[in-house]
Write an enzyme that holds these catalytic residues in place. Structure first.
Site, PDB file in Angstrom:
ATOM      1  N   THR A   1     -48.375  37.312  71.509  1.00 46.57           N
ATOM      2  CA  THR A   1     -47.373  37.958  72.014  1.00 46.57           C
ATOM      3  C   THR A   1     -46.541  38.586  70.804  1.00 46.57           C
ATOM      4  OG1 THR A   1     -46.908  36.221  73.788  1.00 46.57           O
ATOM      5  CG2 THR A   1     -45.008  37.111  72.711  1.00 46.57           C
TER       6      THR A   1
ATOM      7  N   GLY B   1     -50.606  37.662  80.183  1.00 40.32           N
ATOM      8  CA  GLY B   1     -49.452  36.935  80.295  1.00 40.32           C
ATOM      9  C   GLY B   1     -48.747  37.028  78.702  1.00 40.32           C
ATOM     10  N   ASP B   2     -49.614  36.919  77.668  1.00 38.37           N
ATOM     11  CA  ASP B   2     -49.016  36.912  76.182  1.00 38.37           C
ATOM     12  C   ASP B   2     -48.601  38.529  76.132  1.00 38.37           C
ATOM     13  OD1 ASP B   2     -50.145  34.563  76.064  1.00 38.37           O
ATOM     14  OD2 ASP B   2     -51.913  35.169  75.094  1.00 38.37           O
ATOM     15  N   ALA B   3     -49.276  39.366  76.504  1.00 37.08           N
ATOM     16  CA  ALA B   3     -48.596  40.744  76.415  1.00 37.08           C
ATOM     17  C   ALA B   3     -47.393  40.987  77.095  1.00 37.08           C
ATOM     18  CB  ALA B   3     -49.791  41.861  76.824  1.00 37.08           C
TER      19      ALA B   3
ATOM     20  N   GLY C   1     -44.757  39.814  75.103  1.00 32.60           N
ATOM     21  CA  GLY C   1     -44.443  40.672  73.936  1.00 32.60           C
ATOM     22  C   GLY C   1     -43.623  41.830  74.367  1.00 32.60           C
TER      23      GLY C   1
END
Length: 378
Positions: free
Chosen positions: A103, A332-334, A337
């Site tokens: 992220t 999901g991390d992106a 971010g």
């Protein structure tokens, strides 16, 4: 065989892997500074891991008692799984990982200003730590790792099925040994004081509750913004523990539908309706009453549920054609971010979500949490 031995075995396999399996390669991202973004404005605390990503079928999940779109800590029975995923027939990809570090890397990529973001975590003293450091620093992250020379850098087996379904199995290795004493170092604490926004995943709870509480209390006392991600269903119990009381410090709470339902059951909410869960979470007591809490619940490709300002809102997710999806791991991390890259600039929620959609769609079209050299978000 103990998990530390499993990690050492993994290291042996990786040493035998072809160098081109490590992505991204030796590229130096070109960064053009945005003078409106302050250095060190966003700080992330998480578990830095090297992802070993494969694409396979549901029979593999059944074999190792894995579930789609779930994350679990590695157990002894997963030793054989790690052996298998590194077999040549799966064409494993070795990629920088760890949800929070992913992220922060994506947020930095979008912010462009060098060292706009800072990341804390613990790694071993090995070349895999250098891979993680290099990929984060190339995009501009100010990386400050605590180093444990007695443990190898942690790994995460990322098992992709059906294009965008992922099951994660993490062997934390050195990441388990991050301590609050690292934060007490004058130089490191100065970075905490510099930040205005803090992003912490639930994965840190089993590692260092003291570190989470130190940052949470600092954010509360100084009217800064604490964003936390539930991260996995097995971690929700930490958010509901009265002796920790972390929810009262959180300004932005993020989780998926399953995590929200698990947290609601542990808080004894008399509902399983996700919209009602988001509303009740939003209205839980807060220590810093100068900021209202925002709750974001994701539903895969379905519209997001956002609770804020006493209301419930729904936001569409940008869909990527199935044929263009390479890997759902890191999506999901992106999204987070992209969301944070706009949040730290004071953008409206709709713009934060639009940027999150953009970042997620880019990462979906690459292996692991990797992305093009330059963003074209406007």
């Amino acid at each position: 065989m103990r998990m530390v031995q499993v990690l050492k075995l993994i290291s042996t396999f990786i040493k035998a892997a072809r160098k081109e399996s490590f992505l991204p390669t030796k590229r130096l991202l070109t960064m053009s500074a945005d003078s409106n973004i302050r250095e060190g404005v966003l700080l992330g605390l998480g578990n830095p891991l090297l992802d070993i990503t494969i694409e396979t079928d549901e029979a593999f999940l059944e074999k190792y008692d894995l579930e789609k779109d779930n994350a679990i800590p590695a157990k002894e029975k997963h030793k054989e799984m790690f052996d298998e995923i590194m077999h040549r027939k799966y064409h494993p990809q070795y990629l920088p990982g760890g949800a929070t570090q992913n992220t922060i890397r994506v947020a930095q990529w979008l912010l462009k200003q060098p060292k706009a973001t800072t990341f804390f975590g613990c790694v071993g003293e090995d070349k895999y730590a250098e891979i993680l450091r290099k990929t984060a620093e190339e995009v501009g992250v100010n990386v400050h790792y605590q180093v444990n020379s007695d443990m190898p850098t942690g790994v995460c087996g990322a098992v992709i099925t059906g294009g965008d379904n992922r099951s994660l199995v993490s062997a934390l290795g050195a990441a388990r040994f991050f301590t609050h004493k690292f934060l007490q170092d004058t130089e490191n604490w100065k970075l905490v004081e510099t930040a205005d926004y803090y992003y912490i995943g639930g994965y840190v709870f089993p590692v260092s509750q003291e570190s989470i509480k130190m940052i949470a209390e600092h954010a509360c006392e100084n009217n800064k913004t604490l964003i936390m991600n539930l991260s996995a269903t097995f971690l929700c119990r930490y958010f509901s523990k009265s002796e920790i009381n972390i929810l009262e410090y959180i300004d932005v709470l993020v989780g998926n539908e399953s995590e929200a339902e698990m947290l609601a059951s542990q808080l004894d909410f008399a509902t399983s309706d996700v919209t009602e869960i988001a509303f009740q979470l939003m209205n839980l007591p807060k220590k810093n009453t100068k900021r209202d809490r925002m709750v974001i619940i994701t539903h895969g490709h379905k519209p997001l549920t956002v609770a804020r300002n006493g209301e419930i809102e729904k936001y569409e997710i940008e869909k990527v054609p199935l044929g263009e999806i390479k890997d759902g791991n890191g999506c999901g991390d992106a999204f987070m971010g992209g969301f944070l890259a706009q949040l730290v600039q004071g953008a409206e929620v709709i713009e934060c979500i639009r940027c999150g959609n953009y970042a997620a769609s880019e990462v979906l079209q690459h292996w692991g949490c990797t992305f093009p050299e330059k963003p074209d978000f406007e």
